[in-house]
Scaffold this motif. Sequence first.
Motif, short mmCIF file in Angstrom:
data_model
loop_
_atom_site.label_atom_id
_atom_site.label_comp_id
_atom_site.label_asym_id
_atom_site.label_seq_id
_atom_site.Cartn_x
_atom_site.Cartn_y
_atom_site.Cartn_z
N ALA A 184 -5.84 10.73 -3.12
CA ALA A 184 -6.42 10.17 -1.94
C ALA A 184 -7.68 10.45 -1.99
O ALA A 184 -8.16 11.40 -2.51
N GLU A 185 -8.58 9.66 -1.42
CA GLU A 185 -9.75 9.59 -1.42
C GLU A 185 -10.61 11.02 -0.75
O GLU A 185 -10.14 11.31 0.42
N TRP A 218 -5.87 3.51 -4.39
CA TRP A 218 -6.95 3.72 -3.23
C TRP A 218 -8.29 3.20 -3.35
O TRP A 218 -9.02 2.94 -2.39
#
Length: 673
Positions: A184-185, A218
């Motif tokens: 995830a970022e 993402w």
Amino acid sequence: MRRPFSFLLVMLACSVLWAPKTFGQSGPADGNWAALHTVERRVVGAGDHVGNVFLLGERVAVRIPKGIENVRQWRVADEMEREIGRGERADGTSDTVKLGELPVGWYWVGLFDASGKELGWTTAAVLAPLAAPTPQDSPICVDSAVAWFARNDPVKQEQLTRLAALAGVNWVRDRMQWRDIEPAEGQFAADTTYDSSATIQNRFGLKVLQVYHTTPRWAVEPGGATGRFPGDLRYAYRFAKAMAQRYKGRVQAWEPWNESNVATFGGHTMDEMCSYQKAAYLGFKAGDADVTVCWNATTAVPTERQTDGLLLNETWSYFDTYNIHTYDWADGYERLWTPTRRAACGKPLWITESDRGMKSEPTSPTHDFSVVNRRLKAQYVTQSYVESLHAGANRHFHFILGQYGEGEVQFGLLRHDMTPWPSYVALAALGRFLAGGRCMGRLEASGASEVHIYGFRSQADGERRDVLVAWTEKNADWPARGKAKHDWRLPEGLRVQQCFDYLGREVAVAETVTLTSSPIFLVMPEGQCDGLSLTRPAAAPRRVDDPCPIVLQCAMPQGMAKNIKRIPWASEYEYAVDAERPCRVPIRVYNFGSEPVRGTVRVSRLPPGCKAEPTEWKVELEPMGRAELATEVVITKEMTFKAEDTWLTLCGDFAAGGRPVLAFRLAADKAEE
């Protein structure tokens, strides 16, 4: 304390102009041969003999493959099927067969029951121990993909790493998935397979080149794909910076993508590759100014138009090494790499994947090679490294160490259980005789175009020597290879101390040598090559580096690019649009510097008859900011894929912030390809 971007640029320039010295350099003075990185290195032992790989002087005891029982007899043969020995086993319960001491070479080991029925077979190798640690600037490298072959398996990672180190390689190439590290970022996983593999490979004294080639979901923009670059180059910058910081001292070099010019890995246009390269380079250098940043390796037949695109985008300031892959026949390297040498702009050329695929036996459940093909593959491995170093490369990586196949085609130097093919032993011979080696050039044999003789200055068996590598081979596909012969009379006065075959076995040498498809190494005192008339292709001159923190990007929608198929076996993608109709071209401007910038971007060049509106913009950007621009372009029907003058160029002027450049091509969609 965070240093200003201008300071990083100064330090980067210094690191390029004054490369660090390294012990063990040999051959003619050439700044491209600097080691780039120095790691602690020692001579590695055979350990627990994974893969049945032993060192000369050790007693060979090969492991019986799983599923084979009641072995009572054994037979050993070399790659030519010549019997080396045979014997009987009184004890049928142990898991090894003791063969005693064997000379350097590769061995097929047949396993039989008491009646003489063959139960199965395995392979083994005996290597000469390295006489000295592998020189820091040695050109012999291998694509090991340890994190890939031994995912989350540190024991197997160490086994593969040991096999690479025993072969005397300098660099290894590994594999990474961006999504595994940053699911995830801004959230980074800890203690991954990539961490253990990098740590283990460094512990064995290997330098690591890491590559990745997918974008996490993402980071994909609407309409994008994980198999392509992220549309927002800030993601590329941030990931590169984070990786350089995380793996500092463990991963010495990075390729920010793999084969980005082919459909399998995104089918990107040259301008996309250049803009992405700039963002990734700036990110890596912000994370670790000393890390080596490689070109996002391209593959297939290199083209002059690809090189033109790289130069028009002024991309040479954004890579430390220029990396390509090749799966062409080695005798074509010198000719095919003419555009590549120009694209490298005088910087080191690295071949980070190389092979010529070979089909395994269709009846083999473990995808093994035939008796003939296993020998041909080993001969070709030697030929490939040598031809590559002559054609301009200074680091060459065979693809691949472990067993890996695509359909019927196999590439590995090892079998399914990590036992060796003869090609692994051939790699070890290269690591031994061309340690720290630099190609001095090719010696022409009168009236024999298929004879290959190349001179090297190296540290063969730990001493500074000159080495000639010689063979003859037809320029043909596998079925026609391995049959060539040529009688070659050694140059008068040449002092040959020893001669070895392609597997590192010492052989006799006379004034006239019968060359075959099996290369030989003629080891001589240093300086012997100086008296020979050797030729080598010229490299392009070194260009001055001037990286700019402002990056321009042509952000055309996915699907606008087509593979133009201008040259057979090449892969070139260019934007296809309708002629005589307005086409909106989105342009993005990024500031990867540490200070706000203000300036202009303008269209500085249009092809004849092409129109664009607007052609100039005022831009202000904060650090890590992005501006969205667009111009409406109308091209002519003469701007076909075959036409040469279809480059559009944009230039920026941000005063002290720099002068970024973007060049891309538009071609008429309905034009003849």
